[in-house]
Design a protein around this motif. Structure first.
Motif, PDB file in Angstrom:
ATOM      1  N   GLY A 437       0.816  -1.210   0.000  1.00  0.00           N
ATOM      2  CA  GLY A 437       0.000   0.000   0.000  1.00  0.00           C
ATOM      3  C   GLY A 437       0.850   1.260   0.000  1.00  0.00           C
ATOM      4  N   PHE A 438       0.243   2.344  -0.414  1.00  0.00           N
ATOM      5  CA  PHE A 438       0.937   3.629  -0.391  1.00  0.00           C
ATOM      6  C   PHE A 438       1.422   3.985   1.017  1.00  0.00           C
ATOM      7  N   ASP A 439       0.685   3.513   2.041  1.00  0.00           N
ATOM      8  CA  ASP A 439       1.003   3.868   3.418  1.00  0.00           C
ATOM      9  C   ASP A 439       1.733   2.751   4.160  1.00  0.00           C
ATOM     10  N   ALA A 440       2.327   1.795   3.435  1.00  0.00           N
ATOM     11  CA  ALA A 440       3.001   0.668   4.083  1.00  0.00           C
ATOM     12  C   ALA A 440       4.259   1.099   4.840  1.00  0.00           C
ATOM     13  N   ILE A 441       4.848   2.215   4.433  1.00  0.00           N
ATOM     14  CA  ILE A 441       6.038   2.758   5.102  1.00  0.00           C
ATOM     15  C   ILE A 441       5.617   4.003   5.872  1.00  0.00           C
ATOM     16  N   TYR A 450      12.183   6.388  -0.626  1.00  0.00           N
ATOM     17  CA  TYR A 450      11.974   6.528  -2.075  1.00  0.00           C
ATOM     18  C   TYR A 450      13.175   7.222  -2.722  1.00  0.00           C
ATOM     19  N   ARG A 451      13.690   8.244  -2.064  1.00  0.00           N
ATOM     20  CA  ARG A 451      14.823   8.994  -2.617  1.00  0.00           C
ATOM     21  C   ARG A 451      16.056   8.100  -2.758  1.00  0.00           C
ATOM     22  N   LEU A 452      16.275   7.217  -1.780  1.00  0.00           N
ATOM     23  CA  LEU A 452      17.412   6.303  -1.867  1.00  0.00           C
ATOM     24  C   LEU A 452      17.241   5.284  -2.988  1.00  0.00           C
ATOM     25  N   LEU A 453      16.008   4.876  -3.253  1.00  0.00           N
ATOM     26  CA  LEU A 453      15.753   3.831  -4.248  1.00  0.00           C
ATOM     27  C   LEU A 453      15.666   4.370  -5.672  1.00  0.00           C
ATOM     28  N   GLU A 454      15.320   5.617  -5.828  1.00  0.00           N
ATOM     29  CA  GLU A 454      15.055   6.163  -7.162  1.00  0.00           C
ATOM     30  C   GLU A 454      16.224   6.035  -8.140  1.00  0.00           C
ATOM     31  N   PRO A 455      17.497   6.239  -7.731  1.00  0.00           N
ATOM     32  CA  PRO A 455      18.584   6.102  -8.714  1.00  0.00           C
ATOM     33  C   PRO A 455      18.738   4.689  -9.295  1.00  0.00           C
ATOM     34  N   ALA A 476       2.042   8.678  -5.442  1.00  0.00           N
ATOM     35  CA  ALA A 476       2.305   7.697  -4.384  1.00  0.00           C
ATOM     36  C   ALA A 476       2.258   8.368  -3.015  1.00  0.00           C
ATOM     37  N   ILE A 477       2.861   9.545  -2.895  1.00  0.00           N
ATOM     38  CA  ILE A 477       2.866  10.271  -1.624  1.00  0.00           C
ATOM     39  C   ILE A 477       1.453  10.728  -1.270  1.00  0.00           C
ATOM     40  N   GLY A 479      -1.392   9.495  -2.328  1.00  0.00           N
ATOM     41  CA  GLY A 479      -2.246   8.354  -2.007  1.00  0.00           C
ATOM     42  C   GLY A 479      -2.096   7.919  -0.577  1.00  0.00           C
ATOM     43  N   ALA A 480      -0.864   7.968  -0.065  1.00  0.00           N
ATOM     44  CA  ALA A 480      -0.627   7.587   1.334  1.00  0.00           C
ATOM     45  C   ALA A 480      -1.266   8.586   2.279  1.00  0.00           C
ATOM     46  N   LEU A 481      -1.104   9.875   1.992  1.00  0.00           N
ATOM     47  CA  LEU A 481      -1.655  10.902   2.870  1.00  0.00           C
ATOM     48  C   LEU A 481      -3.177  10.832   2.906  1.00  0.00           C
ATOM     49  N   LYS A 482      -3.797  10.562   1.756  1.00  0.00           N
ATOM     50  CA  LYS A 482      -5.250  10.444   1.712  1.00  0.00           C
ATOM     51  C   LYS A 482      -5.728   9.289   2.588  1.00  0.00           C
ATOM     52  N   LYS A 483      -5.004   8.158   2.489  1.00  0.00           N
ATOM     53  CA  LYS A 483      -5.404   6.995   3.278  1.00  0.00           C
ATOM     54  C   LYS A 483      -5.227   7.268   4.765  1.00  0.00           C
ATOM     55  N   GLU A 484      -4.120   7.902   5.126  1.00  0.00           N
ATOM     56  CA  GLU A 484      -3.851   8.185   6.538  1.00  0.00           C
ATOM     57  C   GLU A 484      -4.866   9.175   7.120  1.00  0.00           C
ATOM     58  N   GLU A 485      -5.366  10.074   6.244  1.00  0.00           N
ATOM     59  CA  GLU A 485      -6.365  11.048   6.703  1.00  0.00           C
ATOM     60  C   GLU A 485      -7.778  10.518   6.618  1.00  0.00           C
ATOM     61  N   GLY A 486      -7.923   9.265   6.114  1.00  0.00           N
ATOM     62  CA  GLY A 486      -9.234   8.642   6.035  1.00  0.00           C
ATOM     63  C   GLY A 486     -10.109   9.163   4.922  1.00  0.00           C
TER      64      GLY A 486
END
Length: 487
Positions: A437-441, A450-455, A476-477, A479-486
């Motif tokens: 999920g978008f909010d798994a982390i 994400y910044r470390l993985l992007e290269p 992606a960011i 989507g996570a915020l929407k889920k966390e805010e319900g």
């Protein structure tokens, strides 16, 4: 109802745990045809631990969760907190379904043929066992977690090593945790443990004989054969044990105020999987490595008054990318990895067998990334025989991941005897509603990871139906915020 012919025990009894400054122990008693057989489960610590009896109970009850299909009673010779009893029941139910589907209805080599059911109904996967605590009473735990601290469960495999490297780089106060099983599995972790013991002062180790307890129980199950068979690539019955690893470290998480518990669970593609067999929901024998389990544990830790968050930093990426990032960004950690079912000793080092399912997957990823396998102790003959072993089906990778890896290998080496097929999403960060999920982390680590993985990746992808759709990082960011805010 469960199958009466699967009954192996009259009861399983767990005696009240004993807690000392550096040790937790609990005696298991198996009731079989009027006789009783006992075995002591032991966890030994290398430093003094807080004497919290609730933690001792939790670590002691985990093995019994695997045997709900095979005994009418699981007795606890001590009181249980209602939240702990609910955890036990919930885990026993989901584990019973996974064991029934993946070890009995679709039998492994360990099930005697006469115990494989000819017809399957959902009721057969229900636990036979009734959990019977001495009494039910609340047992509060006083704990204030610090979310700037992370415990990483280190196994010696690529995912946990990469997790440590990333969390350390992001500035988290990282505690490497090593669970020292008394059997051969510890050999996998020894190269990594030696390095961490010498280079990371927060490294912690717990020794346990839980693996021997499992073998003791399963050798006394009439439905099983060949228990203890060397070089087996699956366990006979037990499928729920990752919580045993984490619960063993609860005294140390409590002692150091650690708020995050990380396992190295990478991405699994849900496409083509029904997660159902003859009306029985299951997790293909990997529930305790699933995102559902992480969510359950985070909720349960909160309800239990601990507030620990359980998650995986590598959940959005495939094994192909794990090897790429680990080798490119953390080469010293890369050299420590041993992902093998049959590591053996050569001189002072521990060497992978080079032929098991795990080794075949690792070798495939290394060649696809252009990485020299000898850096992690593989030998030329292991590489030379890889294509033949893949052809024989001795590899367990998602279809797209295998085809894309073979495609990359063929591009690097046109003489490689197997052809692949490109699947662009394999090299991306994956998100879907079931496994990633978008909010798994957690939010404070999300963008940094994400910044470390992007290269080393090729963007972000979201699974819509059966198709991967490219999405921007912002989606992606968001989507996570929407889920966390319900929302």
């Amino acid at each position: 109802m469960s199958l009466p012919e699967l009954k192996c025990f009259d009861f399983i009894l767990i005696e009240r745990p004993k807690v000392s400054a550096r040790r937790i122990s609990a005696r298991y008693v198996l009731g079989i045809d009027g006789e009783e057989l006992g075995y002591n489960l032991i966890h030994r610590y290398h430093e003094r631990i807080p004497k919290v009896e609730a933690f001792a109970k939790l670590v002691s009850i985990i093995p019994a969760i695997n045997y709900g299909l095979f005994t009418p009673e699981i007795r606890f010779d001590f009181p249980l907190d209602p939240r702990d009893l609910r955890f036990f029941r919930d885990m026993m139910e989901v584990t019973a379904r996974d064991i029934f589907v993946n070890r009995i209805a679709q039998p492994s080599e360990f099930i005697k043929p006469e115990f494989v059911p000819r017809e399957v109904t959902p009721e057969m996967a229900e636990p036979m066992a009734k959990p019977l605590p001495e009494k039910i009473e609340e047992e509060p735990i006083d704990f204030e977690p610090a979310y700037s601290k992370c415990a990483v469960m280190l196994s010696g495999g690529k995912e946990s090593l990469l997790t440590y490297g990333m969390m350390k780089e992001l500035g988290c106060e990282v505690y490497p945790f090593f669970y020292n099983e008394s059997g051969g599995h510890w050999r996998v972790a020894i190269p990594a443990y030696r390095w961490f013991e010498g280079n990371e002062p927060r490294t912690k180790r717990v020794w346990s004989n839980a693996d021997r307890l499992y073998t003791f129980i399963e050798k006394n199950m009439k439905i099983l054969q060949n228990v203890g068979k060397p070089r087996a690539e699956v366990y006979p019955i037990r499928l729920f044990f990752f919580a045993g690893y984490s619960f063993a470290f609860l005294p140390l998480m409590h002692k150091y105020g650690i708020g995050n518990l990380l396992f190295g669970n990478e991405y699994d593609d849900p496409r083509g999987l029904s997660y159902e067999y003859n009306g029985i929901c299951h997790y293909y024998a990997t529930y305790d490595q699933s995102w559902d389990f992480e969510k359950y544990m985070t909720r349960w830790f909160a309800e239990r008054g601990l507030g620990i968050r359980q998650w995986s930093a590598v959940r959005p990426i495939t094994g192909l990318i794990v090897e790429r990032v680990l080798h490119s960004r953390y080469p010293e950690l890369f050299k420590l990895q041993r992902s093998c079912h049959s590591v053996h000793r050569e001189g002072d080092d521990y060497i992978p067998c080079g032929k098991c399912f795990k080794c075949n997957g690792v070798l495939t990823f290394l060649l696809a990334n252009g990485i020299d396998p000898t850096l992690i102790k593989y030998k030329p003959e292991h590489v030379e025989g890889l294509a033949e072993r893949i052809r024989a089906g001795k590899i367990r990778l998602d279809k797209d991941e295998l085809e894309h890896s073979l495609y990359l290998i063929k591009r690097r080496n046109p003489d490689f005897p197997l052809d692949g097929k490109p699947h662009w999403h394999v090299e991306m960060l994956h998100f879907d509603g079931r496994n990633s999920g978008f909010d798994a982390i957690p939010e404070e680590f999300r963008e940094g990871i994400y910044r470390l993985l992007e290269p080393y990746t090729k963007g972000y992808a979201y699974l819509k139906g059966d198709h991967w759709v490219r999405i921007p990082r912002e989606e992606a960011i968001k989507g996570a915020l929407k889920k966390e805010e319900g929302l």
